[in-house]
Design an enzyme around this catalytic site. Structure first.
Site, PDB file in Angstrom:
ATOM      1  N   LEU A  16       0.417   7.687  49.471  1.00 10.39           N
ATOM      2  CA  LEU A  16       0.650   8.232  50.805  1.00 10.39           C
ATOM      3  C   LEU A  16       0.374   9.733  50.843  1.00 10.39           C
ATOM      4  O   LEU A  16      -0.249  10.229  51.784  1.00 10.39           O
ATOM      5  CB  LEU A  16       2.105   7.940  51.213  1.00 10.39           C
ATOM      6  CG  LEU A  16       2.543   8.457  52.570  1.00 10.39           C
ATOM      7  CD1 LEU A  16       1.688   7.872  53.692  1.00 10.39           C
ATOM      8  CD2 LEU A  16       4.027   8.138  52.804  1.00 10.39           C
ATOM      9  N   ASP A  38       9.418  19.329  41.653  1.00  9.97           N
ATOM     10  CA  ASP A  38      10.034  18.189  40.973  1.00  9.97           C
ATOM     11  C   ASP A  38      11.343  17.850  41.684  1.00  9.97           C
ATOM     12  O   ASP A  38      12.296  18.635  41.665  1.00  9.97           O
ATOM     13  CB  ASP A  38      10.292  18.556  39.504  1.00  9.97           C
ATOM     14  CG  ASP A  38      10.887  17.400  38.722  1.00  9.97           C
ATOM     15  OD1 ASP A  38      11.341  16.406  39.354  1.00  9.97           O
ATOM     16  OD2 ASP A  38      10.903  17.494  37.484  1.00  9.97           O
ATOM     17  N   ALA A  70       8.554   9.727  45.722  1.00  5.13           N
ATOM     18  CA  ALA A  70       9.618   8.769  45.433  1.00  5.13           C
ATOM     19  C   ALA A  70       9.444   8.254  44.010  1.00  5.13           C
ATOM     20  O   ALA A  70       8.332   8.279  43.452  1.00  5.13           O
ATOM     21  CB  ALA A  70       9.568   7.592  46.409  1.00  5.13           C
ATOM     22  N   THR A  72       8.942   5.230  42.472  1.00 10.60           N
ATOM     23  CA  THR A  72       8.503   3.936  43.015  1.00 10.60           C
ATOM     24  C   THR A  72       8.328   2.851  41.952  1.00 10.60           C
ATOM     25  O   THR A  72       7.926   1.734  42.284  1.00 10.60           O
ATOM     26  CB  THR A  72       7.164   4.086  43.776  1.00 10.60           C
ATOM     27  OG1 THR A  72       6.212   4.688  42.894  1.00 10.60           O
ATOM     28  CG2 THR A  72       7.319   4.940  45.021  1.00 10.60           C
ATOM     29  N   ASP A 111      11.424  -1.517  52.543  1.00  9.65           N
ATOM     30  CA  ASP A 111      11.985  -2.856  52.783  1.00  9.65           C
ATOM     31  C   ASP A 111      12.984  -3.262  51.691  1.00  9.65           C
ATOM     32  O   ASP A 111      13.805  -4.153  51.909  1.00  9.65           O
ATOM     33  CB  ASP A 111      10.846  -3.880  52.827  1.00  9.65           C
ATOM     34  CG  ASP A 111       9.960  -3.821  51.599  1.00  9.65           C
ATOM     35  OD1 ASP A 111       9.411  -2.737  51.314  1.00  9.65           O
ATOM     36  OD2 ASP A 111       9.819  -4.843  50.894  1.00  9.65           O
ATOM     37  N   TYR A 134      16.033   0.443  42.586  1.00 18.52           N
ATOM     38  CA  TYR A 134      15.130   1.130  43.516  1.00 18.52           C
ATOM     39  C   TYR A 134      15.672   1.048  44.946  1.00 18.52           C
ATOM     40  O   TYR A 134      15.780   2.052  45.647  1.00 18.52           O
ATOM     41  CB  TYR A 134      13.734   0.510  43.418  1.00 18.52           C
ATOM     42  CG  TYR A 134      12.745   0.976  44.455  1.00 18.52           C
ATOM     43  CD1 TYR A 134      12.236   2.273  44.435  1.00 18.52           C
ATOM     44  CD2 TYR A 134      12.298   0.111  45.458  1.00 18.52           C
ATOM     45  CE1 TYR A 134      11.323   2.701  45.392  1.00 18.52           C
ATOM     46  CE2 TYR A 134      11.384   0.521  46.409  1.00 18.52           C
ATOM     47  CZ  TYR A 134      10.896   1.816  46.370  1.00 18.52           C
ATOM     48  OH  TYR A 134       9.985   2.226  47.327  1.00 18.52           O
ATOM     49  N   LYS A 138      16.989   4.154  47.238  1.00 17.15           N
ATOM     50  CA  LYS A 138      16.301   4.475  48.493  1.00 17.15           C
ATOM     51  C   LYS A 138      17.293   4.428  49.662  1.00 17.15           C
ATOM     52  O   LYS A 138      17.213   5.246  50.581  1.00 17.15           O
ATOM     53  CB  LYS A 138      15.135   3.514  48.740  1.00 17.15           C
ATOM     54  CG  LYS A 138      13.962   3.675  47.771  1.00 17.15           C
ATOM     55  CD  LYS A 138      13.233   5.003  47.918  1.00 17.15           C
ATOM     56  CE  LYS A 138      12.409   5.081  49.177  1.00 17.15           C
ATOM     57  NZ  LYS A 138      11.599   6.340  49.226  1.00 17.15           N
ATOM     58  N   TRP A 159       4.969  -2.832  51.396  1.00 18.55           N
ATOM     59  CA  TRP A 159       3.703  -3.357  50.881  1.00 18.55           C
ATOM     60  C   TRP A 159       2.543  -2.362  51.078  1.00 18.55           C
ATOM     61  O   TRP A 159       1.490  -2.703  51.645  1.00 18.55           O
ATOM     62  CB  TRP A 159       3.381  -4.693  51.562  1.00 18.55           C
ATOM     63  CG  TRP A 159       4.217  -5.848  51.125  1.00 18.55           C
ATOM     64  CD1 TRP A 159       5.515  -5.841  50.706  1.00 18.55           C
ATOM     65  CD2 TRP A 159       3.812  -7.232  51.067  1.00 18.55           C
ATOM     66  NE1 TRP A 159       5.943  -7.101  50.396  1.00 18.55           N
ATOM     67  CE2 TRP A 159       4.911  -7.971  50.620  1.00 18.55           C
ATOM     68  CE3 TRP A 159       2.627  -7.896  51.360  1.00 18.55           C
ATOM     69  CZ2 TRP A 159       4.862  -9.353  50.449  1.00 18.55           C
ATOM     70  CZ3 TRP A 159       2.584  -9.275  51.201  1.00 18.55           C
ATOM     71  CH2 TRP A 159       3.677  -9.992  50.747  1.00 18.55           C
TER      72      TRP A 159
HETATM   73  N1  LIG Z   1       4.127   1.432  47.489  1.00 16.74           N
HETATM   74  C1  LIG Z   1       4.792   0.577  48.256  1.00 16.74           C
HETATM   75  O1  LIG Z   1       4.503  -0.626  48.296  1.00 16.74           O
HETATM   76  C2  LIG Z   1       5.921   1.063  49.124  1.00 16.74           C
HETATM   77  C3  LIG Z   1       6.625   0.112  49.892  1.00 16.74           C
HETATM   78  C4  LIG Z   1       7.670   0.552  50.696  1.00 16.74           C
HETATM   79  C5  LIG Z   1       7.984   1.896  50.754  1.00 16.74           C
HETATM   80  N2  LIG Z   1       7.309   2.785  49.994  1.00 16.74           N
HETATM   81  C6  LIG Z   1       7.687   4.198  50.070  1.00 16.74           C
HETATM   82  O2  LIG Z   1       6.562   4.913  50.552  1.00 16.74           O
HETATM   83  C7  LIG Z   1       6.583   6.235  50.024  1.00 16.74           C
HETATM   84  C8  LIG Z   1       5.235   6.566  49.423  1.00 16.74           C
HETATM   85  O3  LIG Z   1       5.018   5.673  48.336  1.00 16.74           O
HETATM   86  P1  LIG Z   1       3.612   5.562  47.617  1.00 16.74           P
HETATM   87  O4  LIG Z   1       3.188   4.154  47.739  1.00 16.74           O
HETATM   88  O5  LIG Z   1       2.701   6.649  48.061  1.00 16.74           O
HETATM   89  O6  LIG Z   1       4.097   5.800  46.118  1.00 16.74           O
HETATM   90  P2  LIG Z   1       3.337   6.431  44.873  1.00 16.74           P
HETATM   91  O7  LIG Z   1       1.875   6.247  44.999  1.00 16.74           O
HETATM   92  O8  LIG Z   1       4.054   5.921  43.671  1.00 16.74           O
HETATM   93  O9  LIG Z   1       3.631   7.979  45.049  1.00 16.74           O
HETATM   94  C9  LIG Z   1       4.900   8.530  44.809  1.00 16.74           C
HETATM   95  C10 LIG Z   1       4.714   9.959  44.412  1.00 16.74           C
HETATM   96  O10 LIG Z   1       6.005  10.517  44.128  1.00 16.74           O
HETATM   97  C11 LIG Z   1       5.869  11.311  42.990  1.00 16.74           C
HETATM   98  N3  LIG Z   1       7.100  11.525  42.252  1.00 16.74           N
HETATM   99  C12 LIG Z   1       7.753  10.670  41.416  1.00 16.74           C
HETATM  100  N4  LIG Z   1       8.793  11.300  40.868  1.00 16.74           N
HETATM  101  C13 LIG Z   1       8.796  12.563  41.353  1.00 16.74           C
HETATM  102  C14 LIG Z   1       9.604  13.702  41.152  1.00 16.74           C
HETATM  103  N5  LIG Z   1      10.630  13.702  40.287  1.00 16.74           N
HETATM  104  N6  LIG Z   1       9.299  14.838  41.815  1.00 16.74           N
HETATM  105  C15 LIG Z   1       8.248  14.899  42.655  1.00 16.74           C
HETATM  106  N7  LIG Z   1       7.429  13.857  42.880  1.00 16.74           N
HETATM  107  C16 LIG Z   1       7.711  12.711  42.236  1.00 16.74           C
HETATM  108  C17 LIG Z   1       4.860  10.600  42.122  1.00 16.74           C
HETATM  109  O11 LIG Z   1       4.326  11.525  41.212  1.00 16.74           O
HETATM  110  P3  LIG Z   1       3.676  11.049  39.826  1.00 16.74           P
HETATM  111  O12 LIG Z   1       2.342  10.496  40.230  1.00 16.74           O
HETATM  112  O13 LIG Z   1       3.612  12.291  39.039  1.00 16.74           O
HETATM  113  O14 LIG Z   1       4.594  10.002  39.274  1.00 16.74           O
HETATM  114  C18 LIG Z   1       3.853  10.123  43.156  1.00 16.74           C
HETATM  115  O15 LIG Z   1       2.871  11.115  43.395  1.00 16.74           O
HETATM  116  C19 LIG Z   1       7.782   6.282  49.075  1.00 16.74           C
HETATM  117  O16 LIG Z   1       8.888   6.803  49.745  1.00 16.74           O
HETATM  118  C20 LIG Z   1       8.033   4.821  48.743  1.00 16.74           C
HETATM  119  O17 LIG Z   1       9.384   4.597  48.387  1.00 16.74           O
HETATM  120  C21 LIG Z   1       6.262   2.411  49.198  1.00 16.74           C
END
Ligand SMILES: NC(=O)c1ccc[n+]([C@@H]2O[C@H](COP(=O)([O-])OP(=O)(O)OC[C@H]3O[C@@H](n4cnc5c(N)ncnc54)[C@H](OP(=O)(O)O)[C@@H]3O)[C@@H](O)[C@H]2O)c1
Length: 294
Positions: A16, A38, A70, A72, A111, A134, A138, A159
């Site tokens: 995202l 961080d 997050a 994740t 979700d 998780y 959240k 998703w």
């Molecule tokens: N992916 C899904 O299916 C899904 C579903 C529902 C909701 N969401 C929510 O949507 C949002 C975006 O998710 P996404 O899919 O973009 O996830 P993502 O690709 O895993 O990205 C999460 C980012 O958070 C960073 N992060 C982790 N720990 C951290 C810390 N201590 N300090 C600063 N940054 C940190 C990660 O950095 P690193 O790369 O260095 O680890 C990564 O860049 C989140 O809030 C997630 O909970 C996602």
């Protein structure tokens, strides 16, 4: 005339976060990955965000934080809930406090705050019942944001996939080229959400008066098996190569919700643009990847 916006994107290297950066390119945007911000470090969060906020206000801009960071890793969180709690649970509250009365926070949730037992789409006023670390962390983040009396909005999604990063769609494209057949679970239902659509929705909601809790996902729903078949078909491969299996065939440390569909009525009632039909956006993502063949 309303003030210009100064944007801060956290988690800038994630799915995202990357799409938010692309969308906001050319605007007043500060994008910070984990190395620069961080979310386990309260002093750093308050220091970096506070300084950015004060600088934005001094320039006459309205500070808006899009929190795309997050923890994740759903399975890893089962053994590392303390870290997940800091990133997902505590840090959103610190961000909300730094912005209270001085800016706006758009926070993203999931979700996984629900138990996954529903038989109709989850509404924002349905009782959460997370079954994983998780999901618990959240939910704590949602509550931390809501407990601060400010100009914040929490957007639950589900998703999420993107044209970059690690996600189900890219995994299916890789497996299609590596294997004759793949087995994918058919008893989990949700709404695939293209990160680029979600990014547009978050920027729209940030500029709207909406507050509180909203749901935003791709429109429609399917199973992981249905999604995999559609990826194969879009890539010009025979969808029959995707075999249906039950969740019980893939035990994981964190249980996956059987039903993850979120009711997005509040999103449209707030005058926000519905995210496109998931099939449509999947084709756009496959096009962006150069993988669309049919
Ligand atoms: N992916 C899904 O299916 C899904 C579903 C529902 C909701 N969401 C929510 O949507 C949002 C975006 O998710 P996404 O899919 O973009 O996830 P993502 O690709 O895993 O990205 C999460 C980012 O958070 C960073 N992060 C982790 N720990 C951290 C810390 N201590 N300090 C600063 N940054 C940190 C990660 O950095 P690193 O790369 O260095 O680890 C990564 O860049 C989140 O809030 C997630 O909970 C996602």
């Amino acid at each position: 005339m309303s003030s210009p916006t100064a944007w801060l994107v956290t988690g800038a290297t994630g799915q995202l976060g990357t799409d938010l950066q692309t969308l906001l390119a050319g605007r007043d945007v500060t994008a910070l990955g984990r190395r620069d911000l961080d979310l386990t470090d309260e002093a750093q969060v308050r220091g970096v965000v506070g300084a950015w906020r004060d600088d934005a206000l001094a320039r006459g801009a309205r500070p808006v934080v899009l929190n795309a960071a997050a923890y994740t890793a759903v399975d890893a969180a089962e053994d590392d809930e303390a870290t997940a709690e800091l990133v997902n649970g505590a840090a959103p509250g610190w961000l909300a406090q730094e912005l209270a009365g001085r800016g706006r926070l758009v926070h993203v949730s999931t979700d996984y705050v629900f138990d996954g037992d529903a038989t109709r789409p989850y509404r924002t006023d349905d009782e959460p019942g997370p079954r994983t670390a998780y999901g618990r962390t959240k939910l704590a983040g949602e509550r931390a944001v809501a407990s601060v009396d400010d100009d914040a909005v929490v957007v639950r999604t589900a998703w999420v996939y993107a044209a970059h990063g690690r996600n189900f769609v890219r995994t299916m494209l890789r497996l299609e080229s590596e294997r004759d057949q793949v087995s994918v679970v058919t008893d989990q239902t949700g709404s695939p959400t293209w990160s680029a659509d979600l990014a547009r929705g978050l920027v729209e909601v940030a500029q709207s008066p909406a507050r509180g809790l909203l749901h935003a996902t791709g429109t429609g729903s399917t199973t992981w098996h249905g999604l995999a078949r559609t990826v194969f078909a879009g890539a010009g491969a025979d969808p029959a190569r995707v075999l249906p299996v039950p969740t019980s065939a893939y035990p994981t440390p964190a249980p996956r919700p059987a039903y993850s569909v979120l009711d997005t009525a509040g999103w449209t009632a707030a005058g926000l643009t519905p995210l496109p039909a998931w099939e449509h956006s999947l084709r756009d993502c496959l096009t962006a990847l150069g993988a669309l063949r049919a």
